[in-house]
Design a protein around this motif. Sequence first.
Motif, mmCIF file in Angstrom:
data_model
loop_
_atom_site.group_PDB
_atom_site.id
_atom_site.type_symbol
_atom_site.label_atom_id
_atom_site.label_comp_id
_atom_site.label_asym_id
_atom_site.label_seq_id
_atom_site.Cartn_x
_atom_site.Cartn_y
_atom_site.Cartn_z
ATOM 1 N N PRO A 28 -8.494 42.761 7.835
ATOM 2 C CA PRO A 28 -7.221 43.205 8.429
ATOM 3 C C PRO A 28 -6.822 42.347 9.628
ATOM 4 N N ILE A 32 -7.207 44.355 -0.008
ATOM 5 C CA ILE A 32 -7.091 43.501 1.175
ATOM 6 C C ILE A 32 -8.458 43.434 1.841
ATOM 7 N N ILE A 37 3.555 50.926 0.505
ATOM 8 C CA ILE A 37 2.852 51.942 -0.299
ATOM 9 C C ILE A 37 3.777 52.476 -1.390
ATOM 10 N N ARG A 85 -16.001 43.695 5.682
ATOM 11 C CA ARG A 85 -14.631 43.564 5.210
ATOM 12 C C ARG A 85 -14.129 42.130 5.407
ATOM 13 N N LYS A 118 4.705 50.258 10.914
ATOM 14 C CA LYS A 118 4.268 51.428 10.151
ATOM 15 C C LYS A 118 5.269 51.753 9.036
ATOM 16 N N LYS A 122 8.537 59.515 5.216
ATOM 17 C CA LYS A 122 7.106 59.806 5.380
ATOM 18 C C LYS A 122 6.681 59.716 6.842
ATOM 19 N N MET A 174 -7.136 51.035 12.491
ATOM 20 C CA MET A 174 -6.366 50.402 11.413
ATOM 21 C C MET A 174 -5.766 51.471 10.504
ATOM 22 N N MET A 175 -4.538 51.214 9.999
ATOM 23 C CA MET A 175 -3.939 52.115 9.012
ATOM 24 C C MET A 175 -4.036 51.485 7.634
ATOM 25 N N GLU A 176 -4.371 52.341 6.667
ATOM 26 C CA GLU A 176 -4.368 51.930 5.266
ATOM 27 C C GLU A 176 -3.949 53.119 4.424
ATOM 28 N N LYS A 177 -3.699 52.817 3.167
ATOM 29 C CA LYS A 177 -3.412 53.888 2.214
ATOM 30 C C LYS A 177 -4.676 54.730 2.053
ATOM 31 N N GLY A 228 3.823 50.632 -4.373
ATOM 32 C CA GLY A 228 2.542 50.587 -5.079
ATOM 33 C C GLY A 228 1.631 49.476 -4.613
ATOM 34 N N LYS A 229 1.900 48.939 -3.412
ATOM 35 C CA LYS A 229 1.076 47.842 -2.908
ATOM 36 C C LYS A 229 -0.089 48.374 -2.061
ATOM 37 N N GLU A 230 -1.081 47.522 -1.872
ATOM 38 C CA GLU A 230 -2.125 47.796 -0.891
ATOM 39 C C GLU A 230 -1.580 47.358 0.460
ATOM 40 N N VAL A 231 -1.886 48.088 1.521
ATOM 41 C CA VAL A 231 -1.386 47.721 2.850
ATOM 42 C C VAL A 231 -2.465 47.908 3.918
ATOM 43 N N THR A 232 -2.413 47.084 4.954
ATOM 44 C CA THR A 232 -3.171 47.381 6.172
ATOM 45 C C THR A 232 -2.234 47.199 7.354
ATOM 46 N N TRP A 233 -2.471 47.960 8.400
ATOM 47 C CA TRP A 233 -1.663 47.958 9.626
ATOM 48 C C TRP A 233 -2.677 47.944 10.756
ATOM 49 N N MET A 234 -2.767 46.832 11.460
ATOM 50 C CA MET A 234 -3.806 46.709 12.491
ATOM 51 C C MET A 234 -3.136 46.449 13.845
ATOM 52 N N PRO A 235 -3.151 47.424 14.733
ATOM 53 C CA PRO A 235 -2.426 47.281 15.999
ATOM 54 C C PRO A 235 -3.278 46.647 17.083
ATOM 55 N N ALA A 250 4.866 49.242 6.363
ATOM 56 C CA ALA A 250 3.650 49.507 5.583
ATOM 57 C C ALA A 250 3.873 50.663 4.606
ATOM 58 N N TYR A 251 4.570 51.711 5.078
ATOM 59 C CA TYR A 251 4.857 52.827 4.183
ATOM 60 C C TYR A 251 5.745 52.373 3.034
ATOM 61 N N LEU A 274 -0.449 57.105 4.667
ATOM 62 C CA LEU A 274 -0.829 55.923 5.448
ATOM 63 C C LEU A 274 -1.494 56.448 6.712
#
Lengths: 364, 186
Positions: free
Chosen positions: B62, B59, B27, A271, B20, B153, A181-184, B30-37, B23-24, A9
Amino acid sequence: MQTDNETLLLKGNEAIAHAAIRYGFDGFFGYPITPQSEILETLSLLRPWETTGMVVLQSESEVASINMIYAGGSSGKCVLTSSSSIGISLMQEVIPYMAICEIPGLIVSVQRGGPGLGTIQPSQSDYYQAVYGGGNGDYHVLVLAPSSVQESCDMVGLAKELMMKWRTPVMILSDGSIGQMMEKCVLPPYTPRRTDEEIRRECPWATNGLGLKGRKPNVSTSLELDQNLMEQRNHALQAKYMRIKQEEVRAEHYMTEDAELVIVAFGSAARVAMGTVDEMREHGHRIGLLRPITLWPFPDQDILTLASRVKQMVVVELNEGQMLRDVEWAARFRCPISFIGHCGGVTITPDEITHKVGALLSQG
Amino acid sequence: MQEEIIISGFGGQGVLSMGKILAYGGIMEGKEVTWMPSYGPEQRGGTANVTVILSDKRITSPVLNAYDTAIVLNQPSLDRFMPLLKPGGTLIYDPASILTPPTRTDINTYSIPAMSEAANMQNAKVFNMLLLGGLIHVRPIVTVENVVQGLHKTLPERHHHLIPMNEQAIRHGMEIITQEHKAEVK
């Protein structure tokens, strides 16, 4: 050292740092500025000089960074720098030197709102700066625009390939939202850095003082006092740009096949626009998205083909309409083109685009 | 399935870290994730917030202007984000930091005394893990096991000995969250 892919991530900025090490870059030179400081921070944390031998240096200024890239690239090394808007302004002097001397190098620009110091929030207001440049002379920089963390990572590899293939500066034009932004992110396996022998073989033009025996010293300069010779050099550069235009245009088509209205947007705005396309498709509206991935060379032909077929186009950007000009030019007045945007660090949401596109559709 | 969550509070409360770890956990499922601060002046000593999206598919945006779930840890956050919850959405708050309780009747409201409980446990640092436990109890979007994997993680190895304590806090958070109001469906 791990040799396989790894899923983490990550922020877009962090992904760029990991990617630079894994794609075998020789050096990073940069100076901190929000919203891209994580690139330098992550590289410092990962300490690649202890593993791959990659150099990481915090320079005294952006002007120093870009000159280090110029020098590193001149010696055939694979090097990069990164900065944000005003830092990229400071680098403009050296980019044309690199272009005319045909020096490879990667510049990562993580845009914030301008002009001037502006804000630290995301923006796309440096499209002109990236695509048309603030440097002098008839030059171009190959510009790649990521719209996700994964793409930020992958584009470091693509940029390396393109800058070495075409011997040209390449820019990755990110922004504060993609960077923060954080993503996989699936990181690539490690590519070893090239050896001196490989650099000698692959970069016979490099001014690295290597293998001097039996060959004349290489000279790399932008100065040419004879104007006729300078024109010849310009023509050679333009011929290269023509080949780049023919071979390197990249764009993503998202549901454009049967679209009556096409949104054109790049990077983070694309996006968000994709969310609008999904939502409006659910309500039966035939809309699609064209996302330029290379901003220079620009997907002129894709735009022209679509403009000849669709009822209207809408350009969405986080600026006052910079790419809009390129879309209008490419579309040759074949269809009406509207603009939706915000500037100064204000971002856009899918709802806002949906609302405005909905109004345009009902006007017909 | 797509869950759109906003977590908002003061800088230093562990809002971004909680997002975070969540979000981990996503993951790991097995999902898609976004983390927007929020990374602007807010983060430098004011309110801090993070938008976390977990989804089964790609996604798009975000950034959002409506959420499924909000965790609010101070009054300004409640005032700002309660109106942005979708009808039927979920609001989680800590009563210790809220002066005016939530008023919307078309959302599910939960309270969790995470701040006082962390004080009882004499460990202010587990505050955000108590909240995270509360969240995944009322919105089971990720399992405790996957959140713990997320902790492995996220935390540097030198802090891995703290994971059991955090896991305990997450499980305790699941116990102490209480429903204040059930959404009235019109």
